[in-house]
Design a protein around this motif. Structure first.
Motif, PDB file in Angstrom:
ATOM      1  N   GLY A 196     -37.838  17.891 -11.010  1.00  0.00           N
ATOM      2  CA  GLY A 196     -38.472  17.402  -9.785  1.00  0.00           C
ATOM      3  C   GLY A 196     -39.463  18.373  -9.199  1.00  0.00           C
ATOM      4  O   GLY A 196     -39.648  19.494  -9.671  1.00  0.00           O
ATOM      5  N   ASP A 197     -40.101  17.945  -8.126  1.00  0.00           N
ATOM      6  CA  ASP A 197     -41.117  18.782  -7.474  1.00  0.00           C
ATOM      7  C   ASP A 197     -40.508  19.971  -6.740  1.00  0.00           C
ATOM      8  O   ASP A 197     -41.178  20.988  -6.540  1.00  0.00           O
ATOM      9  CB  ASP A 197     -41.924  17.937  -6.474  1.00  0.00           C
ATOM     10  N   TYR A 198     -39.248  19.849  -6.318  1.00  0.00           N
ATOM     11  CA  TYR A 198     -38.641  20.891  -5.480  1.00  0.00           C
ATOM     12  C   TYR A 198     -37.444  21.582  -6.113  1.00  0.00           C
ATOM     13  O   TYR A 198     -36.993  22.608  -5.619  1.00  0.00           O
ATOM     14  CB  TYR A 198     -38.228  20.280  -4.135  1.00  0.00           C
ATOM     15  N   GLY A 199     -36.912  21.042  -7.186  1.00  0.00           N
ATOM     16  CA  GLY A 199     -35.836  21.691  -7.917  1.00  0.00           C
ATOM     17  C   GLY A 199     -34.590  21.966  -7.081  1.00  0.00           C
ATOM     18  O   GLY A 199     -34.191  21.153  -6.234  1.00  0.00           O
ATOM     19  N   PRO A 200     -33.958  23.129  -7.296  1.00  0.00           N
ATOM     20  CA  PRO A 200     -32.685  23.456  -6.636  1.00  0.00           C
ATOM     21  C   PRO A 200     -32.731  23.462  -5.107  1.00  0.00           C
ATOM     22  O   PRO A 200     -31.720  23.202  -4.463  1.00  0.00           O
ATOM     23  CB  PRO A 200     -32.365  24.858  -7.161  1.00  0.00           C
ATOM     24  N   SER A 201     -33.898  23.724  -4.523  1.00  0.00           N
ATOM     25  CA  SER A 201     -33.984  23.800  -3.062  1.00  0.00           C
ATOM     26  C   SER A 201     -33.660  22.469  -2.398  1.00  0.00           C
ATOM     27  O   SER A 201     -33.214  22.425  -1.243  1.00  0.00           O
ATOM     28  CB  SER A 201     -35.374  24.268  -2.628  1.00  0.00           C
ATOM     29  N   VAL A 202     -33.867  21.367  -3.094  1.00  0.00           N
ATOM     30  CA  VAL A 202     -33.531  20.029  -2.591  1.00  0.00           C
ATOM     31  C   VAL A 202     -32.235  19.529  -3.220  1.00  0.00           C
ATOM     32  O   VAL A 202     -31.370  18.958  -2.542  1.00  0.00           O
ATOM     33  CB  VAL A 202     -34.681  19.033  -2.885  1.00  0.00           C
ATOM     34  N   ILE A 203     -32.088  19.759  -4.513  1.00  0.00           N
ATOM     35  CA  ILE A 203     -30.956  19.195  -5.254  1.00  0.00           C
ATOM     36  C   ILE A 203     -29.621  19.805  -4.831  1.00  0.00           C
ATOM     37  O   ILE A 203     -28.639  19.082  -4.629  1.00  0.00           O
ATOM     38  CB  ILE A 203     -31.184  19.353  -6.765  1.00  0.00           C
TER      39      ILE A 203
ATOM     40  N   GLN B 144     -29.140  29.465  -4.130  1.00  0.00           N
ATOM     41  CA  GLN B 144     -29.173  28.277  -3.276  1.00  0.00           C
ATOM     42  C   GLN B 144     -27.808  28.003  -2.654  1.00  0.00           C
ATOM     43  O   GLN B 144     -27.714  27.588  -1.497  1.00  0.00           O
ATOM     44  CB  GLN B 144     -29.631  27.061  -4.089  1.00  0.00           C
ATOM     45  N   LEU B 145     -26.758  28.250  -3.411  1.00  0.00           N
ATOM     46  CA  LEU B 145     -25.408  28.047  -2.881  1.00  0.00           C
ATOM     47  C   LEU B 145     -25.094  29.050  -1.773  1.00  0.00           C
ATOM     48  O   LEU B 145     -24.383  28.735  -0.813  1.00  0.00           O
ATOM     49  CB  LEU B 145     -24.373  28.159  -3.999  1.00  0.00           C
ATOM     50  N   LYS B 146     -25.634  30.263  -1.882  1.00  0.00           N
ATOM     51  CA  LYS B 146     -25.426  31.273  -0.843  1.00  0.00           C
ATOM     52  C   LYS B 146     -26.083  30.862   0.470  1.00  0.00           C
ATOM     53  O   LYS B 146     -25.613  31.217   1.559  1.00  0.00           O
ATOM     54  CB  LYS B 146     -25.987  32.621  -1.300  1.00  0.00           C
ATOM     55  N   LEU B 147     -27.196  30.110   0.365  1.00  0.00           N
ATOM     56  CA  LEU B 147     -27.897  29.670   1.576  1.00  0.00           C
ATOM     57  C   LEU B 147     -27.163  28.518   2.269  1.00  0.00           C
ATOM     58  O   LEU B 147     -27.430  28.232   3.442  1.00  0.00           O
ATOM     59  CB  LEU B 147     -29.311  29.197   1.213  1.00  0.00           C
ATOM     60  N   ALA B 148     -26.265  27.881   1.548  1.00  0.00           N
ATOM     61  CA  ALA B 148     -25.536  26.741   2.113  1.00  0.00           C
ATOM     62  C   ALA B 148     -24.504  27.218   3.123  1.00  0.00           C
ATOM     63  O   ALA B 148     -23.850  28.239   2.953  1.00  0.00           O
ATOM     64  CB  ALA B 148     -24.850  25.951   0.996  1.00  0.00           C
ATOM     65  N   LYS B 149     -24.358  26.453   4.198  1.00  0.00           N
ATOM     66  CA  LYS B 149     -23.391  26.812   5.232  1.00  0.00           C
ATOM     67  C   LYS B 149     -21.959  26.506   4.795  1.00  0.00           C
ATOM     68  O   LYS B 149     -21.015  27.132   5.262  1.00  0.00           O
ATOM     69  CB  LYS B 149     -23.715  26.048   6.522  1.00  0.00           C
ATOM     70  N   ILE B 150     -21.830  25.515   3.919  1.00  0.00           N
ATOM     71  CA  ILE B 150     -20.500  25.110   3.442  1.00  0.00           C
ATOM     72  C   ILE B 150     -20.449  25.282   1.933  1.00  0.00           C
ATOM     73  O   ILE B 150     -21.325  24.808   1.213  1.00  0.00           O
ATOM     74  CB  ILE B 150     -20.204  23.638   3.812  1.00  0.00           C
ATOM     75  N   LYS B 151     -19.418  25.962   1.465  1.00  0.00           N
ATOM     76  CA  LYS B 151     -19.255  26.183   0.036  1.00  0.00           C
ATOM     77  C   LYS B 151     -18.351  25.113  -0.558  1.00  0.00           C
ATOM     78  O   LYS B 151     -17.229  24.919  -0.089  1.00  0.00           O
ATOM     79  CB  LYS B 151     -18.639  27.576  -0.216  1.00  0.00           C
TER      80      LYS B 151
ATOM     81  N   PRO C 201     -28.601  21.276  -1.889  1.00  0.00           N
ATOM     82  CA  PRO C 201     -28.096  20.759  -0.601  1.00  0.00           C
ATOM     83  C   PRO C 201     -27.644  19.301  -0.682  1.00  0.00           C
ATOM     84  O   PRO C 201     -26.648  18.926  -0.054  1.00  0.00           O
ATOM     85  CB  PRO C 201     -29.308  20.905   0.339  1.00  0.00           C
ATOM     86  N   ALA C 202     -28.362  18.486  -1.459  1.00  0.00           N
ATOM     87  CA  ALA C 202     -27.970  17.084  -1.611  1.00  0.00           C
ATOM     88  C   ALA C 202     -26.619  16.974  -2.316  1.00  0.00           C
ATOM     89  O   ALA C 202     -25.777  16.153  -1.956  1.00  0.00           O
ATOM     90  CB  ALA C 202     -29.040  16.321  -2.397  1.00  0.00           C
ATOM     91  N   VAL C 203     -26.414  17.826  -3.299  1.00  0.00           N
ATOM     92  CA  VAL C 203     -25.140  17.839  -4.035  1.00  0.00           C
ATOM     93  C   VAL C 203     -23.994  18.260  -3.125  1.00  0.00           C
ATOM     94  O   VAL C 203     -22.916  17.648  -3.134  1.00  0.00           O
ATOM     95  CB  VAL C 203     -25.243  18.779  -5.256  1.00  0.00           C
ATOM     96  N   ILE C 204     -24.207  19.279  -2.324  1.00  0.00           N
ATOM     97  CA  ILE C 204     -23.162  19.760  -1.415  1.00  0.00           C
ATOM     98  C   ILE C 204     -22.755  18.665  -0.434  1.00  0.00           C
ATOM     99  O   ILE C 204     -21.562  18.452  -0.176  1.00  0.00           O
ATOM    100  CB  ILE C 204     -23.648  21.017  -0.667  1.00  0.00           C
TER     101      ILE C 204
END
Length: 352
Positions: free
Chosen positions: A13-20, A48-55, A22-25
């Motif tokens: 995709g155009d945005y890769g992990p930065s979008v995918i 990207q997972l480190k940037l997430a508020k919820i693991k 958070p959507a997965v989480i």
């Protein structure tokens, strides 16, 4: 609730992990029984997972390494030949190996189709897979349309097979009623269209499918038929034009309500209606097309999908697995094929 596993090409995709990511989480939060295999560059995914508020719980999320990425403009043949450890290929392989129930990518459409076809193979009786999705119609339901870009050049036989697969897909949620099938053309008359379309119409008229006949572009959103069939060139142009029209309408309505203080006041009063309208025409909720004709559930997300849109693609994949789409579609294709063979045999006997 059953447990489902989805394999995701996290680098596509155009945005890769930065979008995918958070959507997965978010999807994992909403579906406790969902398990996702994220395929891609491990360092990037972990960041990207480190940037997430919820693991996410380790039981819900698995990271799977892939050292190569297929670019959005890469030739499908080169991606298939030279990138055997791409995130696309590894994601498809997890389905082949039985590690995942479905796979999803927002990457290069041609490459995703070529790789999925090579890894998973096609169903018996199907020459080419096709991309199908559901589009909203005026009747409050949805019209299944295919092909949306996988096959630019098609024969009449290919269009007939698309109709077969589209009818099988639509029948899954059609309460057992035989879906009506329309062939997209420049007019309803029998004499309209190029030779390929005319030949395809002849095949469909001779088949056991519930063939309505030729339909025009506006019939897609009228809900004239359950399934609209066309080649990938026409289908992709139609889809992109529809998305552009929806966005233009949204912008124009907003501009009109911002013209003066009076129109702004009217806009505030009409806000509930406008919000419902915006939701109905928001193409993000229809993100996630099915690659029909493969021996596995394969979903193609829009390359420019944001977090919300990719979330709908994830839900589309989960629903496909939960409904037994692959098994039911395979059975429907087998049944339609056998019925067609019986009809051909009867016709042959009558002519003797």
């Amino acid at each position: 609730m059953s447990r489902y596993t989805l394999a995701i090409d996290a680098m596509g995709g155009d945005y890769g992990p930065s979008v995918i990511v958070p959507a997965v989480i978010l999807a994992l939060q909403e579906e406790p029984e969902l398990h996702i295999i994220l395929v891609g560059d491990l360092d990037n995914l972990q960041n990207q997972l480190k940037l997430a508020k919820i693991k996410p719980a380790s039981s819900q999320l698995t990271l799977h390494s892939a050292t190569q990425v297929v670019s959005m403009d890469e030739a499908p043949a080169l991606a298939l030949r030279n990138k055997k450890d791409s995130s696309m290929r590894v994601a498809a392989q997890t389905v082949k190996d039985g590690l995942a129930d479905a796979c999803i990518s927002a990457g290069n459409t041609g490459a995703w189709m070529a790789i999925s076809r090579y890894v998973l193979k096609t169903l018996d009786g199907i020459d080419r897979p096709a991309i199908a999705t559901a589009l909203p119609n005026q009747k409050g339901g949805a019209t299944t349309m295919l092909d949306l870009g996988a096959n630019v050049d098609c024969t009449a036989e290919h269009l007939f097979q698309f109709a077969l697969m589209g009818a099988a897909l639509a029948q899954v949620g059609n309460d057992g009623r035989a879906p009506s099938v329309g062939l997209l053309n420049i007019g309803e008359e029998l004499i309209k269209g190029n030779e390929v379309v005319k030949q395809a119409a002849d095949l469909l008229r001779q088949s056991t499918l519930n063939f309505h006949g030729n339909v025009e572009g506006d019939d897609i959103y009228k809900g004239t038929v359950d399934v609209v069939v066309c080649d990938g060139f026409v289908g992709n142009v139609t889809l992109k034009a529809s998305e552009g029209l929806a966005r233009m309408m949204s912008v124009m309505v907003r501009e009109e309500f911002n013209r003066s203080w009076l129109t702004k006041l009217i806009g505030l009063i009409a806000m509930p209606v406008l919000n419902r309208f915006r939701k109905r025409v928001d193409n993000r909720q229809y993100n996630g097309a099915t690659l029909l004709g493969l021996r596995g559930v394969v979903i193609k997300s829009h390359g420019s999908a944001d977090q919300v849109a990719f979330g709908f693609a994830l839900e589309r994949a989960r629903q496909a697995v939960a409904s037994g789409l692959l098994e039911r579609t395979t059975q429907a294709i087998d049944k339609l094929t056998k019925n067609q063979a019986s009809a051909d045999l009867k016709s042959s006997g009558d002519s003797l």
